[in-house]
Design a protein around this motif. Structure first.
Motif, PDB file in Angstrom:
ATOM      1  N   SER A 109       4.664  -4.058  -3.076  1.00  0.00           N
ATOM      2  CA  SER A 109       4.707  -5.483  -3.372  1.00  0.00           C
ATOM      3  C   SER A 109       5.750  -6.190  -2.517  1.00  0.00           C
ATOM      4  CB  SER A 109       5.023  -5.691  -4.854  1.00  0.00           C
ATOM      5  OG  SER A 109       3.984  -5.198  -5.670  1.00  0.00           O
TER       6      SER A 109
ATOM      7  N   THR B 157       1.215  -4.980  -6.917  1.00  0.00           N
ATOM      8  CA  THR B 157       0.853  -5.348  -8.283  1.00  0.00           C
ATOM      9  C   THR B 157       1.710  -6.447  -8.905  1.00  0.00           C
ATOM     10  OG1 THR B 157       2.280  -3.576  -9.135  1.00  0.00           O
ATOM     11  CG2 THR B 157      -0.059  -3.038  -8.772  1.00  0.00           C
TER      12      THR B 157
ATOM     13  N   ARG C  49      -6.435  -8.847  -3.941  1.00  0.00           N
ATOM     14  CA  ARG C  49      -6.097  -7.451  -4.169  1.00  0.00           C
ATOM     15  C   ARG C  49      -7.209  -6.738  -4.923  1.00  0.00           C
ATOM     16  NH1 ARG C  49      -0.560  -8.425  -7.503  1.00  0.00           N
ATOM     17  NH2 ARG C  49      -1.200 -10.165  -8.798  1.00  0.00           N
TER      18      ARG C  49
ATOM     19  N   ILE D 206      -6.399  -4.162  -6.975  1.00  0.00           N
ATOM     20  CA  ILE D 206      -5.619  -3.451  -7.980  1.00  0.00           C
ATOM     21  C   ILE D 206      -5.145  -4.473  -9.004  1.00  0.00           C
ATOM     22  CG2 ILE D 206      -3.450  -3.700  -6.684  1.00  0.00           C
ATOM     23  CD1 ILE D 206      -2.686  -0.900  -7.732  1.00  0.00           C
TER      24      ILE D 206
ATOM     25  N   SER E 130      -2.855  -6.722 -11.626  1.00  0.00           N
ATOM     26  CA  SER E 130      -1.484  -7.219 -11.722  1.00  0.00           C
ATOM     27  C   SER E 130      -0.722  -6.407 -12.767  1.00  0.00           C
ATOM     28  CB  SER E 130      -1.505  -8.697 -12.119  1.00  0.00           C
ATOM     29  OG  SER E 130      -0.261  -9.096 -12.643  1.00  0.00           O
ATOM     30  N   ASP E 131       0.595  -6.343 -12.604  1.00  0.00           N
ATOM     31  CA  ASP E 131       1.430  -5.617 -13.566  1.00  0.00           C
ATOM     32  C   ASP E 131       1.427  -6.247 -14.953  1.00  0.00           C
ATOM     33  OD1 ASP E 131       2.348  -3.456 -12.066  1.00  0.00           O
ATOM     34  OD2 ASP E 131       3.891  -4.664 -11.105  1.00  0.00           O
TER      35      ASP E 131
ATOM     36  N   GLN F 206      -0.607  -3.934 -16.943  1.00  0.00           N
ATOM     37  CA  GLN F 206       0.028  -2.640 -17.147  1.00  0.00           C
ATOM     38  C   GLN F 206       1.135  -2.744 -18.202  1.00  0.00           C
ATOM     39  OE1 GLN F 206       1.554   1.114 -14.572  1.00  0.00           O
ATOM     40  NE2 GLN F 206       1.964  -0.861 -13.669  1.00  0.00           N
TER      41      GLN F 206
ATOM     42  N   TYR G 291       8.764  -4.916  -7.004  1.00  0.00           N
ATOM     43  CA  TYR G 291       7.900  -4.213  -7.949  1.00  0.00           C
ATOM     44  C   TYR G 291       8.680  -3.775  -9.184  1.00  0.00           C
ATOM     45  CZ  TYR G 291       5.180  -0.316  -9.901  1.00  0.00           C
ATOM     46  OH  TYR G 291       4.526   0.541 -10.738  1.00  0.00           O
TER      47      TYR G 291
ATOM     48  N   ILE H 103      -4.287   4.284 -11.797  1.00  0.00           N
ATOM     49  CA  ILE H 103      -5.382   3.439 -11.342  1.00  0.00           C
ATOM     50  C   ILE H 103      -6.684   4.212 -11.499  1.00  0.00           C
ATOM     51  CG2 ILE H 103      -6.242   2.184  -9.323  1.00  0.00           C
ATOM     52  CD1 ILE H 103      -3.201   2.450  -8.358  1.00  0.00           C
TER      53      ILE H 103
ATOM     54  N   ASP I  97      -7.832 -10.778 -11.222  1.00  0.00           N
ATOM     55  CA  ASP I  97      -7.090  -9.542 -11.446  1.00  0.00           C
ATOM     56  C   ASP I  97      -7.858  -8.638 -12.399  1.00  0.00           C
ATOM     57  OD1 ASP I  97      -4.743  -9.870  -9.913  1.00  0.00           O
ATOM     58  OD2 ASP I  97      -4.081 -11.395 -11.332  1.00  0.00           O
TER      59      ASP I  97
ATOM     60  N   TYR J 225      -6.891   0.135 -15.734  1.00  0.00           N
ATOM     61  CA  TYR J 225      -5.901   1.204 -15.654  1.00  0.00           C
ATOM     62  C   TYR J 225      -6.376   2.368 -16.527  1.00  0.00           C
ATOM     63  CZ  TYR J 225      -2.152  -1.328 -13.265  1.00  0.00           C
ATOM     64  OH  TYR J 225      -1.388  -1.990 -12.344  1.00  0.00           O
TER      65      TYR J 225
END
Length: 474
Positions: free
Chosen positions: A157, A180, A195, A197, A199-200, A203, A228, A332, A463, A467
């Motif tokens: 990131s 992320t 992206r 993947i 976004s955090d 997560q 990150y 992921i 996004d 996960y």
């Protein structure tokens, strides 16, 4: 295409000097995508897609006095996993070029750059791709007829934030496979960032629910001192406090090796009564901490992993397993990529492209040394011949193991996202296009912002929440 953002006429003579050199003996202008000090390599095509990868890590910055220009960053460790990512992009582009229905009568080329996980090298690689040559000229592309469509990258990131700010000025799409931080979803700051993947934000929600599920309310937190780790841990702290959990400690994992800081972290973990420790970082930053944990025989802790290191091969080795036994975390989504393993095993140092990186890869895999590459193996005398066989290494290496493809699959999807966006431009019918008066773009001479306004790339603005919870146990 010569993309002009700074377009006064006074630049015309300057561009003739920096974009294309004088005619060579063969009568051809030396205005091609070449390597920049062995850090990048390329393949020709009608349209170029860039790729930025941390092929090396454990970087060392030169100790330079302020009166001198700094020397180059030394990158010490070659990453087999990251080189698999590089070859996944090459494989995807080759596959697309062999597809008669996707981008018919057009070929994709590439420019790929090794960042070594350093921000300045990520920016350097992006400018190299934008300029199309070793002389970096921001705002100009010196390869008429070979437009740059997008850049795939970066893994971190921190580097993606820097690159996305620059590419956003010129509207070049940046499609990250591993960045992320939620900040990158801000369209005002990063109008051309995409992206593959999540976004955090998603997560963090999963991590909090995981803590609630096990009834863990007294927690430790380790986070790397990059965007990150710091941004992710800030969001996580807020959500944990709202859920009723408390932090016993919050320590910062250094990006560069620091024995004193690492020993402090180990001492804090050892002396804390918290049994569950959430770690928001990447494998390369966490490795020195875990090695010291194992050396001091730290056991009995439950390590909660983010996607940045949850599937690490290096952290799951036998020497560290006693310390890391019982690690639980998020990963992921994984998927299979048919034909990738065959491609990986077909890589050869005799290839006409990517010789610089493939030779370093060859030394890593076969523990040999090329006569023309100095000081890569610390005095090893065994010479590489180029006749070594990758197939003989089996499936045990981080490079050739395709049984657990996650980031590689994100890269594969990113390349296809760019290809489908280009296909939309290519198949546009006049009067039905997305531009003024239903206009279409010229597929051989388009502006980078036109790639963004296609149906295919719009899908990658969203996004994903994909996960997977995993558990690591001896």
């Amino acid at each position: 295409m010569l993309f002009r953002l700074l377009a006064p006429a006074v630049w015309s003579h300057f561009l003739s000097l920096v974009c294309c050199s004088e005619q060579t003996g063969a009568g051809l202008a030396a205005c091609t995508l070449g390597s920049l000090k062995g850090r990048g390599f390329s393949a020709e095509g009608d349209i170029i897609i860039g790729g930025i990868f941390p092929v090396h890590y454990n970087k060392v910055f030169p100790d330079t006095p302020f009166t001198e220009l700094p020397g180059p960053t030394r990158c010490e460790i070659f990453s087999q996993r990251s080189y698999r990512w590089v070859q996944t992009m090459v494989f995807a582009i080759n596959e697309i070029n062999q597809n008669a229905t996707l981008l018919p009568n057009l070929t994709l080329g590439f420019g790929i750059y090794d960042t070594c996980g350093a921000v300045h090298r990520g920016i350097e690689g992006a400018l190299w791709m934008m300029s199309g040559q070793e002389v970096l000229v921001p705002g100009y592309r010196c390869l008429p007829g070979t437009p740059l469509a997008a850049i795939i990258g970066d893994a971190g990131s921190r580097i993606s934030l820097a690159i996305a700010r620059i590419l956003g000025l010129y509207s070049y799409p940046l499609i990250s496979y591993f960045a992320t931080v939620p900040q990158l979803s801000d369209r005002r700051q990063f109008p051309s960032f995409f992206r593959t993947i999540p976004s955090d934000v998603f997560q963090v929600q999963g991590l909090v629910r995981l803590m609630q599920h096990f009834g863990w309310s007294w927690l430790g937190l380790l986070a790397s001192e990059d965007d990150y780790g710091q941004m992710g841990s800030q969001i996580l702290q807020k959500e944990l406090l709202q859920s009723g959990a408390c932090l016993a400690f919050h320590e910062t994992v250094p990006l560069l090796y620091d024995k004193r800081k690492i020993q402090r972290i180990v001492q804090v973990v050892k002396s804390s009564s918290a049994k569950a420790i959430i770690v928001f970082t990447f494998e390369s930053f966490l490795m020195p901490v875990v090695v010291e944990m194992a050396r001091q025989n730290v056991t009995g802790k439950v390590w909660v992993a983010t996607e940045g290191w949850s599937t690490s091969h290096n952290l799951a080795n036998r020497e560290l397993l006693k310390t890391m036994d019982g690690t639980i975390g998020f990963a992921i989504r994984r998927a299979d990529i048919p034909g990738l393993r065959e491609h990986l095993l077909s890589v050869s140092p005799n290839s006409p492209t990517n010789k610089s990186l493939v030779k370093l890869f060859w030394e890593e895999m076969f523990k040999c040394k090329w006569p023309d590459i100095q000081d890569n193996l610390g005095g090893s005398q065994q010479l590489c011949t180029g006749q070594e066989n990758l197939s003989q290494l089996g499936m045990a290496t981080a490079y050739s193991d395709v049984s657990n493809l996650r980031i590689s699959y994100n890269i594969y999807n990113a390349v296809y996202a760019a290809a489908h966006a280009l296909h939309d431009l290519h198949s546009c019918k006049p009067g039905e296009g997305p531009f003024a008066n239903g206009g279409c773009a010229n597929i051989r001479d388009f502006e980078p912002w036109q790639v963004i306004h296609t149906k295919s790339t719009i899908l990658y603005r969203q996004d994903s929440q994909s996960y997977l919870l995993i558990l690591v146990k001896e």
